[in-house]
Design an enzyme around this catalytic site. Structure first.
Site, short mmCIF file in Angstrom:
data_model
loop_
_atom_site.label_atom_id
_atom_site.label_comp_id
_atom_site.label_asym_id
_atom_site.label_seq_id
_atom_site.Cartn_x
_atom_site.Cartn_y
_atom_site.Cartn_z
N LYS A 251 -0.74 4.91 4.46
CA LYS A 251 -1.68 3.99 5.12
C LYS A 251 -1.27 3.76 6.58
CE LYS A 251 -4.07 -0.41 4.64
NZ LYS A 251 -5.36 0.21 4.97
N HIS B 282 0.83 -1.20 0.00
CA HIS B 282 0.00 0.00 0.00
C HIS B 282 0.87 1.25 0.00
CE1 HIS B 282 -3.39 -2.62 1.16
NE2 HIS B 282 -4.15 -1.66 0.64
P1 NAD Z 1 -7.28 9.78 4.26
O1 NAD Z 1 -6.39 10.06 5.42
O2 NAD Z 1 -6.88 10.29 2.91
O3 NAD Z 1 -8.76 10.37 4.56
C1 NAD Z 1 -9.38 10.30 5.83
C2 NAD Z 1 -10.48 11.34 5.87
O4 NAD Z 1 -11.17 11.24 7.13
C3 NAD Z 1 -9.96 12.79 5.77
O5 NAD Z 1 -10.80 13.50 4.90
C4 NAD Z 1 -10.11 13.29 7.20
O6 NAD Z 1 -10.28 14.70 7.26
C5 NAD Z 1 -11.39 12.55 7.59
N1 NAD Z 1 -11.63 12.57 9.04
C6 NAD Z 1 -10.72 12.37 10.03
N2 NAD Z 1 -11.33 12.52 11.24
C7 NAD Z 1 -12.64 12.83 10.97
C8 NAD Z 1 -13.77 13.13 11.79
N3 NAD Z 1 -13.67 13.12 13.14
N4 NAD Z 1 -14.96 13.38 11.20
C9 NAD Z 1 -15.06 13.38 9.85
N5 NAD Z 1 -14.03 13.13 9.01
C10 NAD Z 1 -12.83 12.85 9.57
O7 NAD Z 1 -7.50 8.20 4.24
P2 NAD Z 1 -7.96 7.28 3.01
O8 NAD Z 1 -6.77 6.78 2.26
O9 NAD Z 1 -9.08 7.95 2.28
O10 NAD Z 1 -8.52 6.01 3.83
C11 NAD Z 1 -9.52 6.16 4.81
C12 NAD Z 1 -9.86 4.78 5.39
O11 NAD Z 1 -10.47 3.97 4.37
C13 NAD Z 1 -8.64 3.99 5.88
O12 NAD Z 1 -9.01 3.27 7.04
C14 NAD Z 1 -8.35 3.03 4.72
O13 NAD Z 1 -7.67 1.86 5.12
C15 NAD Z 1 -9.77 2.74 4.29
N6 NAD Z 1 -9.92 2.22 2.92
C16 NAD Z 1 -10.83 1.23 2.77
C17 NAD Z 1 -11.11 0.73 1.51
C18 NAD Z 1 -12.19 -0.30 1.36
O14 NAD Z 1 -12.50 -0.71 0.22
N7 NAD Z 1 -12.84 -0.71 2.45
C19 NAD Z 1 -10.42 1.23 0.39
C20 NAD Z 1 -9.50 2.25 0.58
C21 NAD Z 1 -9.25 2.74 1.87
#
Ligand code: NAD
Length: 268
Positions: free
Chosen positions: A153, A149
Site C-alpha cells: 500500500k 494494510h
Molecule cells: P495495485 O497496485 O495492485 O493496482 C493498481 C492498478 O492500476 C494496476 O493494475 C496498474 O497497472 C493500474 N494502473 C496504474 N497506472 C495506470 C494508468 N495510467 N492507467 C490505467 N491503469 C493504471 O493497487 P490496489 O491494491 O489494487 O489498489 C489500487 C487503489 O485502490 C489504491 O489507491 C488503494 O488504496 C485503493 N483501494 C481502495 C479501496 C476502496 O474500497 N475504496 C479498497 C482497496 C484498495
C-alpha cells in the site's frame, strides 16, 4: 438490467477482485478494460470480446460508467478525458493529490461520481458508529485510529482512516486539518486535548483493518472493522456502478449508494 462498465487496472489487486466479482453477477458486464501500457495482460483478451487497452478515450467510449482503483496519476488522466465524454465514475483510488482531486471535482460538475475511500458495507456502518461515539464522548475522550494494510500500500494513513478521522472531527465540530496528528517521533510533549491521531502499520498481505479508539479515564471504547477479502470492496463498487448511471451530476459516496445518507435521500 445489465450495466456495461469500463474497468481500470485489471492487472491490479482490486482489478482482479473486480473482475472476479463481475463474473459472479448478472447486473454488470465488463465492456472495456484500461491499463497502463506496460501492465501485464496489456493487449490480451480479458473476457470474451474485451481486449485490454492503454487508450483512455476508446476504453471510456464502451460504457456509461468506469470503475477506478488505480493511482493518483491515472485517476487524474482518466477523469480529464471522462469529463469531455460525461461518463459516470466509481472512484476507489485513495491518496489522490490535489490535481487528481481537482480533476474528479471537475468531472463531477458534468457527470455523477461515486468516490469513497472504502466500498465495504461494514466500514460505512463504522463511519456512522464512530460519529455517534464522538458526539456522545466529546473531546475529553482521546480519539486515536490504528490501521493495518499489506506491504504494497502506497498511501498512509489509509483513505479509510482519514474518513474515520473526518467523521470524528465533524461530529465534534472540529476541522481535521487543525486537529489531525499522523506522526509522532521524538519529544512530542503531552497529547493535546481534542487531537485525533492516526497510525499506519504495514506488512504482509493484510487486506485492511481499522480500529478507532476512544480513551476515557479508567475506560476505553474500541470500534473495529477487519476486511479479509477484497471481494467486499469489489461488490460494493459494482453495486455503486449500477446505481450511479443516470443520476444527476455531482459527488456521491457509499452512504448514498446504500441509502444511509440521513435526510438527503436519493438525488436521482
Ligand atoms: P495495485 O497496485 O495492485 O493496482 C493498481 C492498478 O492500476 C494496476 O493494475 C496498474 O497497472 C493500474 N494502473 C496504474 N497506472 C495506470 C494508468 N495510467 N492507467 C490505467 N491503469 C493504471 O493497487 P490496489 O491494491 O489494487 O489498489 C489500487 C487503489 O485502490 C489504491 O489507491 C488503494 O488504496 C485503493 N483501494 C481502495 C479501496 C476502496 O474500497 N475504496 C479498497 C482497496 C484498495
Amino acid at each position: 438490467m445489465t450495466t456495461p462498465v469500463t474497468l481500470l487496472g485489471p492487472s491490479g489487486r482490486m482489478g482482479q477482485a473486480l473482475l472476479a466479482a463481475a463474473g459472479q453477477r448478472d447486473d454488470v458486464r465488463v465492456a472495456a478494460a484500461l491499463d497502463r501500457g506496460d501492465a501485464p495482460g496489456q493487449g490480451r483478451e480479458l473476457v470474451p470480446g474485451v481486449v485490454v487497452t492503454a487508450l483512455i478515450d476508446a476504453a471510456l467510449a464502451a460504457a456509461p460508467v468506469y470503475i477506478d482503483f488505480t493511482t493518483s496519476a491515472a485517476t487524474r488522466a482518466v477523469a480529464e478525458v471522462a469529463r469531455g465524454r460525461r461518463v459516470a465514475a466509481v472512484i476507489g483510488t485513495t491518496g489522490l493529490d490535489a490535481t487528481a482531486q481537482a480533476a474528479v471535482d471537475a468531472l463531477a460538475e458534468v457527470a455523477p461520481v461515486v468516490a469513497a475511500p472504502n466500498f465495504s458495507v461494514g466500514v460505512n456502518l463504522v463511519l456512522g458508529l464512530v460519529a455517534e461515539a464522538a458526539r456522545v464522548l466529546g473531546t475529553s475522550w482521546d480519539a486515536e485510529i490504528v490501521e493495518l494494510h499489506h506491504k504494497h500500500k502506497r498511501d498512509a494513513p489509509s483513505g479509510t482512516a482519514l474518513g474515520i478521522a473526518r467523521a470524528i472531527a465533524a461530529a465534534r465540530g472540529q476541522e481535521l486539518t487543525a486537529v489531525g496528528r499522523f506522526s509522532r517521533d521524538g519529544d512530542v510533549g503531552a497529547r493535546p486535548a481534542g487531537e485525533i491521531g492516526a497510525v499506519a502499520v504495514r506488512g504482509g498481505d493484510v487486506v485492511g483493518e481499522h480500529t478507532a479508539y476512544f480513551f476515557g479515564s479508567g475506560e476505553r471504547v474500541e470500534i473495529s472493522h477487519r476486511a479479509t477479502d477484497r471481494g467486499i470492496f469489489a461488490h460494493g463498487a459494482l453495486r455503486a456502478a449500477t446505481w450511479v448511471v443516470g443520476k444527476r451530476p455531482g459527488r456521491y459516496d457509499m452512504l448514498d449508494v446504500l441509502g444511509l445518507r440521513g435526510g438527503r435521500g436519493d438525488r436521482s
